[in-house]
Design a protein around this motif. Structure first.
Motif, short mmCIF file in Angstrom:
data_model
loop_
_atom_site.label_atom_id
_atom_site.label_comp_id
_atom_site.label_asym_id
_atom_site.label_seq_id
_atom_site.Cartn_x
_atom_site.Cartn_y
_atom_site.Cartn_z
N TYR A 144 0.82 -1.20 0.00
CA TYR A 144 0.00 0.00 0.00
C TYR A 144 0.86 1.26 0.00
CZ TYR A 144 -3.76 -3.24 0.77
OH TYR A 144 -4.63 -4.27 0.63
N GLU A 145 1.99 1.22 0.70
CA GLU A 145 2.91 2.37 0.64
C GLU A 145 3.39 2.57 -0.78
OE1 GLU A 145 6.05 3.02 3.62
OE2 GLU A 145 5.08 1.43 4.77
N ASP A 146 3.75 1.49 -1.43
CA ASP A 146 4.23 1.55 -2.80
C ASP A 146 3.15 2.11 -3.72
OD1 ASP A 146 6.28 1.05 -4.74
OD2 ASP A 146 5.13 -0.69 -5.40
N LEU A 147 1.90 1.63 -3.55
CA LEU A 147 0.80 2.14 -4.37
C LEU A 147 0.60 3.64 -4.16
CD1 LEU A 147 -1.98 -0.59 -4.01
CD2 LEU A 147 -0.97 0.24 -6.13
N LEU A 148 0.61 4.08 -2.91
CA LEU A 148 0.39 5.49 -2.62
C LEU A 148 1.51 6.36 -3.18
CD1 LEU A 148 -0.98 5.33 1.01
CD2 LEU A 148 -2.12 6.39 -0.93
N ARG A 149 2.73 5.91 -3.05
CA ARG A 149 3.87 6.72 -3.52
C ARG A 149 3.93 6.81 -5.03
NH1 ARG A 149 8.80 5.39 0.64
NH2 ARG A 149 7.54 5.64 2.51
N ASN A 150 3.39 5.79 -5.70
CA ASN A 150 3.50 5.76 -7.17
C ASN A 150 2.21 6.13 -7.88
OD1 ASN A 150 6.27 4.90 -7.33
ND2 ASN A 150 5.57 2.94 -6.55
N ALA A 151 1.15 6.36 -7.13
CA ALA A 151 -0.14 6.70 -7.75
C ALA A 151 -0.09 8.11 -8.32
CB ALA A 151 -1.25 6.60 -6.72
N PRO A 152 -0.79 8.32 -9.43
CA PRO A 152 -0.91 9.69 -9.94
C PRO A 152 -1.58 10.57 -8.90
CG PRO A 152 -1.68 8.10 -11.57
CD PRO A 152 -1.47 7.36 -10.30
N ARG A 153 -1.10 11.77 -8.73
CA ARG A 153 -1.58 12.67 -7.69
C ARG A 153 -3.09 12.91 -7.78
NH1 ARG A 153 -4.04 16.29 -5.92
NH2 ARG A 153 -3.52 17.78 -4.35
N GLU A 154 -3.61 12.95 -9.00
CA GLU A 154 -5.04 13.24 -9.15
C GLU A 154 -5.94 12.12 -8.62
OE1 GLU A 154 -3.54 11.55 -13.08
OE2 GLU A 154 -2.87 13.17 -11.78
N ARG A 155 -5.40 10.92 -8.42
CA ARG A 155 -6.21 9.83 -7.87
C ARG A 155 -6.24 9.83 -6.34
NH1 ARG A 155 -3.97 5.10 -11.63
NH2 ARG A 155 -4.81 5.85 -13.59
N LEU A 156 -5.31 10.50 -5.71
CA LEU A 156 -5.20 10.46 -4.25
C LEU A 156 -6.43 10.99 -3.52
CD1 LEU A 156 -1.44 11.40 -3.86
CD2 LEU A 156 -2.48 9.13 -3.60
N PRO A 157 -7.01 12.14 -3.93
CA PRO A 157 -8.20 12.62 -3.20
C PRO A 157 -9.36 11.63 -3.26
CG PRO A 157 -7.25 14.41 -4.46
CD PRO A 157 -6.54 13.15 -4.89
N LEU A 198 2.13 13.32 -1.22
CA LEU A 198 2.13 12.90 0.18
C LEU A 198 3.55 12.61 0.63
CD1 LEU A 198 -0.91 10.46 0.03
CD2 LEU A 198 -0.89 12.76 1.00
N ASP A 199 3.91 13.11 1.80
CA ASP A 199 5.23 12.81 2.33
C ASP A 199 5.23 11.44 3.01
OD1 ASP A 199 4.10 13.20 4.89
OD2 ASP A 199 4.76 15.27 4.96
N VAL A 200 6.39 10.97 3.40
CA VAL A 200 6.54 9.64 4.00
C VAL A 200 5.68 9.49 5.24
CG1 VAL A 200 8.18 8.07 5.10
CG2 VAL A 200 8.85 9.31 3.04
N TRP A 201 5.66 10.52 6.09
CA TRP A 201 4.87 10.47 7.33
C TRP A 201 3.39 10.27 7.02
CZ3 TRP A 201 1.07 13.84 9.16
CH2 TRP A 201 0.70 13.63 10.49
N ARG A 202 2.88 11.01 6.05
CA ARG A 202 1.46 10.89 5.70
C ARG A 202 1.16 9.54 5.05
NH1 ARG A 202 -1.23 15.43 6.63
NH2 ARG A 202 0.00 17.30 6.90
#
Length: 96
Positions: A4-17, A65-69
């Protein structure tokens, strides 16, 4: 690093919200279970609070998103019912 960390770090920013909103929505579904104890619902409310904070930060600042988030989001995500977690991650991957 978890998947999940890998998915979040590599996801396009527009999908995060949408992913964060989907995760928050999933926790509200879990909170509606009439068999939950007050302690369980309090934990769910705290997770919703944290995820909403990450979502607001992302929308306000427009940054990645930073590492902490990322780690905080993953920690909360691990408490979702697996089917609800998978639904949220499908949004992150752009599969929905």
């Amino acid at each position: 690093m978890s998947k999940y960390e890998d998915l979040l770090r590599n996801a396009p920013r527009e999908r995060l919200p949408l992913f964060l909103a989907s995760s928050i929505h999933a926790f509200t579904i879990m909170a509606r279970d009439p068999e939950n104890s007050p302690t369980v619902n309090a934990a769910i409310i705290n997770r919703i609070h944290r995820l909403a904070g990450h979502l607001m930060w992302l929308l306000d600042h427009g940054n990645a998103l930073d590492v902490w988030r990322v780690r905080g989001i993953v920690e909360d995500l691990e408490h979702l019912v697996p089917s609800l977690r998978e639904n949220a991650t499908k949004r992150l991957r752009g599969e929905v």
